[in-house]
Design a protein around this motif. Structure first.
Motif, mmCIF file in Angstrom:
data_model
loop_
_atom_site.group_PDB
_atom_site.id
_atom_site.type_symbol
_atom_site.label_atom_id
_atom_site.label_comp_id
_atom_site.label_asym_id
_atom_site.label_seq_id
_atom_site.Cartn_x
_atom_site.Cartn_y
_atom_site.Cartn_z
ATOM 1 N N LEU A 48 48.004 4.567 -10.378
ATOM 2 C CA LEU A 48 47.865 3.772 -11.597
ATOM 3 C C LEU A 48 49.194 3.768 -12.350
ATOM 4 C CD1 LEU A 48 44.375 5.090 -12.694
ATOM 5 C CD2 LEU A 48 44.930 2.751 -11.982
ATOM 6 N N PRO A 49 49.371 2.774 -13.252
ATOM 7 C CA PRO A 49 50.634 2.693 -13.996
ATOM 8 C C PRO A 49 50.984 4.008 -14.699
ATOM 9 C CG PRO A 49 49.253 0.772 -14.459
ATOM 10 C CD PRO A 49 48.457 1.682 -13.585
ATOM 11 N N ALA A 50 49.968 4.734 -15.184
ATOM 12 C CA ALA A 50 50.245 5.992 -15.905
ATOM 13 C C ALA A 50 50.618 7.121 -14.950
ATOM 14 C CB ALA A 50 49.027 6.386 -16.726
ATOM 15 N N GLY A 51 50.560 6.861 -13.636
ATOM 16 C CA GLY A 51 50.973 7.883 -12.676
ATOM 17 C C GLY A 51 49.812 8.575 -12.005
ATOM 18 N N GLU A 52 48.614 8.405 -12.549
ATOM 19 C CA GLU A 52 47.448 9.057 -11.943
ATOM 20 C C GLU A 52 46.994 8.302 -10.698
ATOM 21 O OE1 GLU A 52 44.069 11.405 -13.853
ATOM 22 O OE2 GLU A 52 44.478 9.704 -15.175
ATOM 23 N N SER A 53 46.264 9.016 -9.824
ATOM 24 C CA SER A 53 45.718 8.349 -8.643
ATOM 25 C C SER A 53 44.323 7.841 -8.941
ATOM 26 C CB SER A 53 45.625 9.307 -7.462
ATOM 27 O OG SER A 53 46.808 10.034 -7.347
ATOM 28 N N LEU A 54 44.019 6.705 -8.340
ATOM 29 C CA LEU A 54 42.671 6.167 -8.443
ATOM 30 C C LEU A 54 42.177 5.947 -7.021
ATOM 31 C CD1 LEU A 54 40.335 5.026 -10.128
ATOM 32 C CD2 LEU A 54 41.490 2.808 -10.060
ATOM 33 N N ALA A 55 41.111 6.645 -6.658
ATOM 34 C CA ALA A 55 40.553 6.502 -5.313
ATOM 35 C C ALA A 55 39.338 5.595 -5.377
ATOM 36 C CB ALA A 55 40.168 7.872 -4.764
ATOM 37 N N PHE A 56 39.170 4.789 -4.330
ATOM 38 C CA PHE A 56 38.032 3.882 -4.266
ATOM 39 C C PHE A 56 37.129 4.257 -3.108
ATOM 40 C CE2 PHE A 56 41.448 1.391 -6.147
ATOM 41 C CZ PHE A 56 40.818 0.778 -7.234
ATOM 42 N N VAL A 57 35.840 4.152 -3.352
ATOM 43 C CA VAL A 57 34.869 4.211 -2.264
ATOM 44 C C VAL A 57 34.353 2.787 -2.128
ATOM 45 C CG1 VAL A 57 32.684 5.185 -1.481
ATOM 46 C CG2 VAL A 57 34.281 6.601 -2.803
ATOM 47 N N ASP A 58 34.631 2.170 -0.981
ATOM 48 C CA ASP A 58 34.236 0.770 -0.767
ATOM 49 C C ASP A 58 32.887 0.745 -0.073
ATOM 50 O OD1 ASP A 58 34.446 -2.000 -0.737
ATOM 51 O OD2 ASP A 58 35.427 -2.033 1.231
ATOM 52 N N VAL A 59 31.943 0.016 -0.651
ATOM 53 C CA VAL A 59 30.579 0.042 -0.115
ATOM 54 C C VAL A 59 30.271 -1.277 0.599
ATOM 55 C CG1 VAL A 59 29.884 1.529 -2.036
ATOM 56 C CG2 VAL A 59 29.401 -0.930 -2.125
ATOM 57 N N PRO A 60 29.330 -1.247 1.545
ATOM 58 C CA PRO A 60 28.913 -2.487 2.192
ATOM 59 C C PRO A 60 28.022 -3.301 1.258
ATOM 60 C CG PRO A 60 27.682 -0.626 3.098
ATOM 61 C CD PRO A 60 28.640 -0.059 2.096
ATOM 62 N N GLY A 61 28.127 -4.617 1.347
ATOM 63 C CA GLY A 61 27.333 -5.473 0.473
ATOM 64 C C GLY A 61 26.100 -6.025 1.140
ATOM 65 N N HIS A 62 26.038 -5.875 2.453
ATOM 66 C CA HIS A 62 24.905 -6.454 3.165
ATOM 67 C C HIS A 62 23.631 -5.663 2.887
ATOM 68 C CE1 HIS A 62 22.407 -8.044 6.357
ATOM 69 N NE2 HIS A 62 23.303 -9.019 6.508
ATOM 70 N N ALA A 63 22.531 -6.382 2.725
ATOM 71 C CA ALA A 63 21.259 -5.748 2.386
ATOM 72 C C ALA A 63 20.865 -4.676 3.392
ATOM 73 C CB ALA A 63 20.153 -6.810 2.304
ATOM 74 N N ARG A 64 21.237 -4.867 4.673
ATOM 75 C CA ARG A 64 20.838 -3.899 5.693
ATOM 76 C C ARG A 64 21.481 -2.546 5.508
ATOM 77 N NH1 ARG A 64 22.450 -6.660 10.650
ATOM 78 N NH2 ARG A 64 22.865 -4.566 11.412
ATOM 79 N N PHE A 65 22.590 -2.528 4.787
ATOM 80 C CA PHE A 65 23.330 -1.269 4.673
ATOM 81 C C PHE A 65 23.204 -0.659 3.286
ATOM 82 C CE2 PHE A 65 25.795 -3.954 7.745
ATOM 83 C CZ PHE A 65 25.186 -3.415 8.873
ATOM 84 N N ILE A 66 22.065 -0.962 2.624
ATOM 85 C CA ILE A 66 21.904 -0.498 1.241
ATOM 86 C C ILE A 66 21.965 1.027 1.142
ATOM 87 C CG2 ILE A 66 19.364 -0.602 1.380
ATOM 88 C CD1 ILE A 66 21.440 -1.265 -1.781
#
Ligand SMILES: Nc1nc2c(ncn2[C@@H]2O[C@H](COP(=O)(O)OP(=O)(O)O)[C@@H](O)[C@H]2O)c(=O)[nH]1
Ligand SMILES: [Mg+2]
Length: 592
Positions: A48-66
């Protein structure tokens, strides 16, 4: 570091947006890249601009993978909600929002992406209106394009502000890492990854793997690809574990700090969301079976309604939980596509709702009427139960048990390691007084009620509780493992009281000179009388026929403690024979 999860309908551009923000590939599987579809959770991070890390957990959008989606969102405190400008609000947008709402996630951003393909205005208004109805409330809303890069600097700025506004976490908080991936690396052995929401894990720590509570040791740890000796939440972590095979670990298990979590097989919950639209029978708020999701775990549960929004859930697989935490409940029988779409005043998504854990170690409901009583009791509890609430229900509890339930602010223990509800403790005290009196009547010759007998009669789990109770009960004295009334001569029959008073008068002059049997006979005191007087605390009985004033033993100890050490028996005898009698210890004071 901060961790946030994506949410949104399939093909709306979640993974592409993360790729554009981080330069990393969140779709990890060849199959995902070939099909252009997120199936499982993906991971990426940015600075991030302030120097901190931002981690993402990317999730599936398909209904089958709820369920994969829920595993991704479960342990994360904030979401990046993604809606396509050319797609607008869609079914999985609604389902994901319902999950976020059920989990009570209150921080997030709305990114309307693919803004190069359509005017984002309509989708922004539509999505913001839906999101406002959820636990997220009003969120910053931005139009972006992963393809042209338009809006990405603004989104990065907004992510920085979101991260900065997230509440600080406690580095000493109990550690629980829900396993989201497990794999083995040749030469290193088993590695698991997960989000550490709070607390600290260090190299060499011993953690327990649930549900088996198998001990494992942290051989090495990484965060965002860097080797570290310790990681403090919030953080994405990869732990190299000793003591466990890859085949013994799976998503949905958790690594927990010993003694800090309750492995719950059944829980009492309060429904927070709106279960309408699920497959329950008319008039019944809840279906008989539900799936419980928490962190990356899910387990089927049998539902026992307790009335109103309260229910007991019998979990097929036990889960490490704290009271006051949110779980997500899903009705597997709810028809996904038949429920009313949001916007009609109905549930955000049919058969998907939240609950708070009120009790992670509830008492059995095995007698008639107990369920109703439980409902009445739990109904008054706040969503985050305090020690006093749980103690009112448990009456007595090991402090360790309440600590494992995640309760802070514990009261002072009444005895080693034991906490008591104050009301229950004073009822026990009254019961003890009555027990001692009953025993004195039933067995006047017995020297007192044995502690063990009192423990059994009061159904206390630990003898130390009886000792503490006696100490806290002024009307009861404890000597040599026997409980007696501390009433002085007050309760003695008049004739006996007079005789005892004469005896005590003799003892005033020579407190350690027990009266001769002649004198006892003269006063009409037999063995039984002496026993009764001793039971009332009016005399101290050394043997059947040898009695002294009730405080003689304490006074003797005091006098002997004042002698030059070591002393001989004859020195002791001399000291005791010539002992002066102070006003304060006048034994007659008790009889008068
Ligand atoms: N033109 C355009 N296409 C995009 C944009 N973002 C994503 N896409 C495309 O939309 C499709 C779905 O994107 P993806 O990130 O896989 O969606 P997800 O299912 O939400 O992760 C892919 O073909 C992307 O290339 C964008 O901002 N502009
Ligand atoms: Mg994707």
């Amino acid at each position: 570091m901060h961790v946030i999860a994506t949410a949104g309908h399939v093909d709306h551009g979640k993974s592409a947006l993360l790729r554009a923000l981080t330069g990393m590939e969140p779709d990890r599987w060849a199959e995902e890249r070939r099909r252009g579809l997120t199936i499982d959770l993906g991971y990426a991070w940015m600075r991030l601009p302030a120097g901190e890390s931002l981690a993402f957990v990317d999730v599936p959008g398909h209904a089958r993978f709820i369920t994969n989606m829920l595993a991704g969102v479960g342990p994360v405190p904030a979401v990046l909600f993604v809606v396509a400008a050319d797609g607008g609000w869609m079914p999985q947008s609604a389902e994901h929002l319902a999950a976020v709402d059920a989990l009570g996630i209150s921080r997030g951003l709305l990114a309307v992406t693919r803004a190069d393909l359509a005017d984002p205005g309509r989708a922004m208004a539509q999505a913001a209106a839906q999101i406002r109805r959820s636990s997220l409330g009003a969120v910053p809303t931005l139009a972006v394009s992963a393809v042209t890069g338009a809006g990405l600097p603004e989104l990065t700025g907004a992510l920085g502000e979101l991260a900065a506004s997230l509440p600080a976490t406690d580095p000493a908080a109990p550690v629980r890492i829900w396993v989201d991936r497990a794999f083995s690396i040749t030469g290193s052995g088993t590695v698991v990854t997960g989000t550490l929401p709070a607390g600290t894990v260090s190299r060499g720590d011993e953690l327990l793997l649930t549900p088996a509570l198998r001990p494992v040791r942290v051989r090495a740890l990484q965060s965002l690809g860097e080797n570290l000796s310790a990681v403090t939440g919030v953080a994405r972590t990869a732990l190299n574990l000793r003591g466990v095979d890859r085949s013994d670990v799976a998503r949905g298990m958790a690594l927990i700090q010993p003694g800090r979590w309750t492995l719950a097989g059944q829980i009492d919950v309060r429904i927070t969301g709106e279960p309408r639209g699920s497959s329950q029978e008319a008039g019944n708020l809840l279906p008989a079976q539900l799936t419980v999701h928490v962190g990356s775990a899910r387990t089927p549960a049998k539902v026992r309604p307790l009335g109103g929004r309260l229910a007991r859930l019998q979990l097929r697989d036990p889960l490490p939980l704290h009271v006051g935490e949110r779980v997500l409940l899903r009705d597997p029988g709810a028809a996904r596509d038949q429920g009313a779409l949001p916007g009609t005043g109905q549930a955000l998504w049919p058969g998907l709702f939240g609950a708070v854990v009120l009790d992670a170690d509830p008492p059995p409901l095995n007698r008639r009427g107990v369920a109703a009583a439980a409902a009445a009791e739990l109904g008054s509890w706040p969503d985050r139960p305090a020690a006093a609430d749980l103690l009112r229900r448990r009456r007595l509890a090991p402090a360790a048990g309440l600590r494992a339930a995640g309760v802070t602010g514990l009261p002072e223990p009444v005895a080693a390691g034991w906490l008591a509800d104050p009301g229950h403790w004073s009822r026990l005290s009254a019961r003890l007084v009555a027990l001692v009196a009953e025993h004195a009547t039933a067995e006047p010759l017995a020297p007192g009620l044995p502690v063990e007998a009192a423990r059994e009669a009061l159904r206390l789990p630990d003898r130390r509780l009886v000792l503490a109770l006696a100490a806290a009960t002024p009307a009861v004295a404890l000597k040599g493992g026997l409980l007696t009334a501390r009433g002085g001569a007050a309760g003695l029959p008049a004739g006996l009281a007079a005789a005892v008073a004469s005896l005590l008068a003799d003892l005033r002059a020579k407190p350690f000179d027990a009266p001769e049997s002649d004198r006892l006979r003269q006063l009409g005191l037999d063995k039984r009388d002496l026993a009764v007087a001793a039971r009332h605390g009016a005399l101290l009985r050394l043997t059947d026929q040898v009695v002294l004033a009730p405080d003689a033993d304490d006074r003797a100890a005091q006098i002997l403690a004042g002698l030059e050490q070591p002393f001989t028996t004859s020195q002791a005898r001399m000291a005791l024979e010539s002992a002066p009698l102070s006003q304060a210890s006048d034994p007659l004071a008790r009889v008068r």
